[in-house]
Design an enzyme around this catalytic site. Sequence first.
Site, PDB file in Angstrom:
ATOM      1  CE  LYS A 130      -4.511   0.783  -0.162  1.00  0.00           C
ATOM      2  NZ  LYS A 130      -5.425   0.043  -0.782  1.00  0.00           N
ATOM      3  CG  ASP A 184      -7.393   3.172  -1.463  1.00  0.00           C
ATOM      4  OD1 ASP A 184      -8.029   2.280  -1.606  1.00  0.00           O
ATOM      5  OD2 ASP A 184      -7.074   4.076  -0.633  1.00  0.00           O
TER       6      ASP A 184
END
Length: 400
Positions: A125, A165
């Site tokens: 991430k 995202d």
Amino acid sequence: MSYIKTQIEQIINNSPYEPEFHQSVIEMLKSLENFIEKNPVYKQNNIIERISEPDRQIKFKVFWHDDRGNICVNRGYRVQFNNTLGPYKGGLRFHPTVNLSVMKFLGFEQIFKNSLTGLPIGGAKGGSDFDPKGKSENEIMRFCQSFMLELYRYIGPDIDIPAGDMGVGVREIGYLFGTYKRIKNVYEGALTGKSLLYGGSLVRKESTGYGLVYILDEMLKRHNISLENKIVSVSGAGNVALHAALKATEMKAKVVTMSDSFGWIYDKDGIDLGVIREIKEKKRLKLSEYIKYKPNCVCKEGKFNWVVPCDIALPCATQNELTLDGAKNLIKNKVTAVAEGANMPTTIDATNLFLDQKVLFLPGKASNAGGVATSALEMSQNSTRTSWEADCVDKELKKI
């Protein structure tokens, strides 16, 4: 003290002041405690220690010029957590709440989410505390270019493939990908979530929301419940929330709520998703604008606390949005099922209450994995220089 409790204590001591990461690890390890205690091979091989420590934690400075010529400075992150199953895979988030704890929590969750897809991808991430809201097109472009000037060193189609995202959509991915190509002088699938014009996949934008409803429908079928005519309460108004609402409506359920950072709306006749797309996707305005199109709806400021009666709740906004109070409201109103569209949107005490009250519950590691699954399908298309039809992608998504 048990092995799991010892490991939790050690992780907290080794990574102090990281509450989101602690919460994610505690929820995961406690749910596995009985299994791991019965299978000593995990302790013998230090599996918990190995999987809870990221392979790499990259933090860098991002400086860029705003439209007035001022130099602005943000922090950038990429946490490459685990690549046992394949190259690192996970989104980039641009939001003021981004910090190392949030990146580690999301990266840790991504390991297990990605493994559940059955596809060869590891977990990672990244992102920045940069806030795209209120920024001009040129400011967003300059920030993305500066961000990629640091990130390019650590990514590639066989190393780490970031995606979008929160705060990172097709526009931002386009700026990032364009900069990557210029620096590396190669055209390769180092990012997913791209535009269809240059290697993106059909159904990618819709996939997280669609996947959420597909797995929800499968769960309901196992309990002889039909999604048709069910009242659905959705939180959020971003990509996941919108497409979950679209797919639920397509399957003849009625979506009655949505929310954003400014407040929430309730439309007893069913949310008009055409209006939502106009407000959020085209005009990028607050959700409260909905009342101008539908004056009979309820529009309130502040946090949405799940007070509207519904059969199914889909928390699709952000972590820890569905608290114990919200869970009590849902149970009081006889909710049948809760499926997580966001990452860890339900607090642990709320989750435990749902389980105790026999509410059907789908954790995000399974229920919101549709996005990364379709990202992996985009990787496959990029590798073979092909583009699949929408029906083909959707069929694969359903299968996954």
